[in-house]
Design an enzyme around this catalytic site. Structure first.
Site, short mmCIF file in Angstrom:
data_model
loop_
_atom_site.label_atom_id
_atom_site.label_comp_id
_atom_site.label_asym_id
_atom_site.label_seq_id
_atom_site.Cartn_x
_atom_site.Cartn_y
_atom_site.Cartn_z
CB SER B 15 7.87 -0.92 -7.40
OG SER B 15 7.10 -2.56 -8.21
CG HIS B 42 10.17 -4.63 -6.56
ND1 HIS B 42 8.18 -3.80 -6.23
CD2 HIS B 42 10.53 -4.55 -5.76
CE1 HIS B 42 8.27 -3.88 -4.85
NE2 HIS B 42 9.79 -4.30 -4.27
CG ASP B 135 8.40 -3.99 -1.12
OD1 ASP B 135 9.11 -4.81 0.51
OD2 ASP B 135 9.69 -4.17 -1.82
#
Lengths: 277, 196
Positions: B15, B42, B135
């Site tokens: 991310s 992301h 995540d």
């Protein structure tokens, strides 16, 4: 037991569950992509309290309410108004001039989910002065979602995003003209809602749907395996007038399809195709 | 870990800080690297293809945004498109989905890792790089359950520590490596070249 065997056993259970759903309720998910189906089933299994898929199948057969919850899991497609603004811009430039040449225009949004993209197209047709000679059909296989689409009510916190998309898509007016808002939600104007006929149609099991000038089916085929994709693309081919347009999602492709020869690309990046004459 | 010579795919999730980290991981890999690499970074739903261009400049591998039904091939890197989840089918092709975001993310790392775990089972390496949320943790655990391998970037070398730290805290990491060692380690694992 080795890991491949575990995955295989899991797959057998899921196949049986889909078979059961088909026999009991007539909905056929057997040719959906497996990873997608498995994820939605895993999610429903976890919150259902069922011990495994066979227990879940039993519950599905005897409990229609439970089935309807699962049906919603399997049909939710999260979209936005003017999702992929570049697509709408391209459609405005290439497809609209073609539509102008017809005295009467039929458009079909196949797999319309909650209706955002169908309303987007109606707004564009209105701005281009075409709406009075258009009939817009929007179909889905889930009646609950169709009811939502007919309501045309969207959370207010989505409207900012929709407005940005609308502007990027080359919108010509103020987006606020197309809805009325209260504290929590935005309601699409009745005059726009009247322009769309929302109706049940299942791409998997139903047949040809009128003679369309343009079909939109964006981000629906991604859930289908190759065999089902081919079948649905053939259905679209048969439902289009010669030279009619087919608009797919921006990451979808006809590359691997038996039907790639039936359509010609118009704007390859935006996945706008035309039925060959 | 010499068993990873029969590795069939590598999945990477990251991310914030990921673009820089990905460049560093991919850099040492040769053009004929024998395993496909699948990446979830992301990214804003509106992002253009700057990431593909950036990685092309910084890698010998072929880089593309995944299309629905792509079949992963060696020497190629597949990046999940903005605003889509990327899944691996058991038949080992890719599919895309616009189902709801998971962990507030679409694409989500868990979606890629969990589906890849079932498709590749023991023949999979998962890598968790820098990121400011968790995540990918569930996905890493699934890969471990299927007896694949997990590499976590050492949090000291991560711009954002939470994502690799979360995997480490769940005991889901087989090995924790500084960022600049991960690419070399992959060469060792998969090509059997010496690792310093």
């Amino acid at each position: 037991m080795n890991e491949e065997k575990k995955v295989e056993n899991n797959r057998i259970e899921i196949d049986l569950l889909l078979e059961g759903i088909h026999r009991k309720y007539g909905y056929d998910f057997r040719n959906y992509t497996n990873a997608h189906i498995k994820r939605r089933l895993e999610y429903r299994l976890k919150i259902s309290g069922c011990k495994n898929y066979m227990a879940m199948l039993h519950k599905l057969i005897y409990n229609e309410v439970f089935f309807n919850e699962l049906l919603l899991d399997l049909s939710i497609n999260v979209s936005e108004m003017f999702r992929d603004p570049g697509f709408y811009q391209a459609a405005r430039e290439t497809v609209i001039p073609y539509l102008r040449t017809y005295p009467f225009i039929k458009l079909w949004h196949a797999g319309c989910s909650a209706g955002q993209e169908a309303y987007s197209m109606v707004i564009m047709l209105k701005e281009e002065g075409l709406i009075d000679k258009c009939q817009v059909y929007a179909t889905d296989f889930n009646e609950l979602i169709l009811a939502k689409a007919r309501d045309g009510i969207y959370p207010l916190d989505q409207i900012k995003k929709y407005t940005q998309n609308y502007q990027k898509a080359g919108g010509k007016r103020s987006f606020g003209e197309y809805y009325t808002a209260d504290y929590h939600s935005a309601l699409i104007r009745q005059s726009l809602k009247d322009r769309i006929l929302f109706t049940y149609h299942n791409l998997v099991s139903d047949g040809v749907f009128g003679e369309m000038n343009i079909i939109f089916c964006r981000n629906v085929l991604i859930y289908f395996d190759q065999k089902l994709q081919n079948k649905v693309l053939k259905l679209f081919y048969d439902s289009l007038v010669p030279g009619g347009y087919l608009c797919l999602g921006t990451k979808e492709s006809l590359r691997f399809s038996d039907c790639s020869q039936l359509f010609e690309p118009v704007i390859p990046d935006q996945k706008i195709f035309r039925k060959k004459r | 870990m010499s068993t990873m010579k029969d590795c069939n795919a590598i999945v990477i999730g990251t991310s914030s800080g990921g673009l820089n980290a990905l460049s560093k991981v991919l850099k040492p890999l040769a053009r004929d690297f024998p395993v496909p690499i699948l990446i979830v970074q992301h990214i804003s739903p509106d992002a253009n293809d700057f990431m593909v261009h950036h990685l092309r400049k910084n890698s010998n591998l072929q880089i593309k945004e995944a299309d629905d039904k792509d079949i992963p091939e060696k020497g190629w890197v597949y990046i999940a498109p903005p605003n889509y989840h990327m899944l691996v089918e058991e038949e080992r092709f890719l599919s895309l989905a616009v189902t709801p975001p998971e962990n507030f993310s679409r694409p989500s790392i868990d979606v890629l890792f969990e589906t890849a775990a079932d498709a590749y089972t023991t023949h999979l390496i998962g890598i968790i790089l820098t990121g400011a949320n968790n995540d990918g943790t569930k996905g890493a655990i699934r890969i471990k359950d299927r007896k694949g391998m997990i590499i976590a970037q050492s949090p000291e070398t991560a711009e954002a520590t939470m994502m690799p730290q979360s995997v480490i805290d769940k005991n889901a990491a087989d090995i924790i490596l500084p960022l600049d060692q991960i690419g070399k380690y992959l060469n060792t694992l998969i090509l059997g070249t010496s690792y310093e």
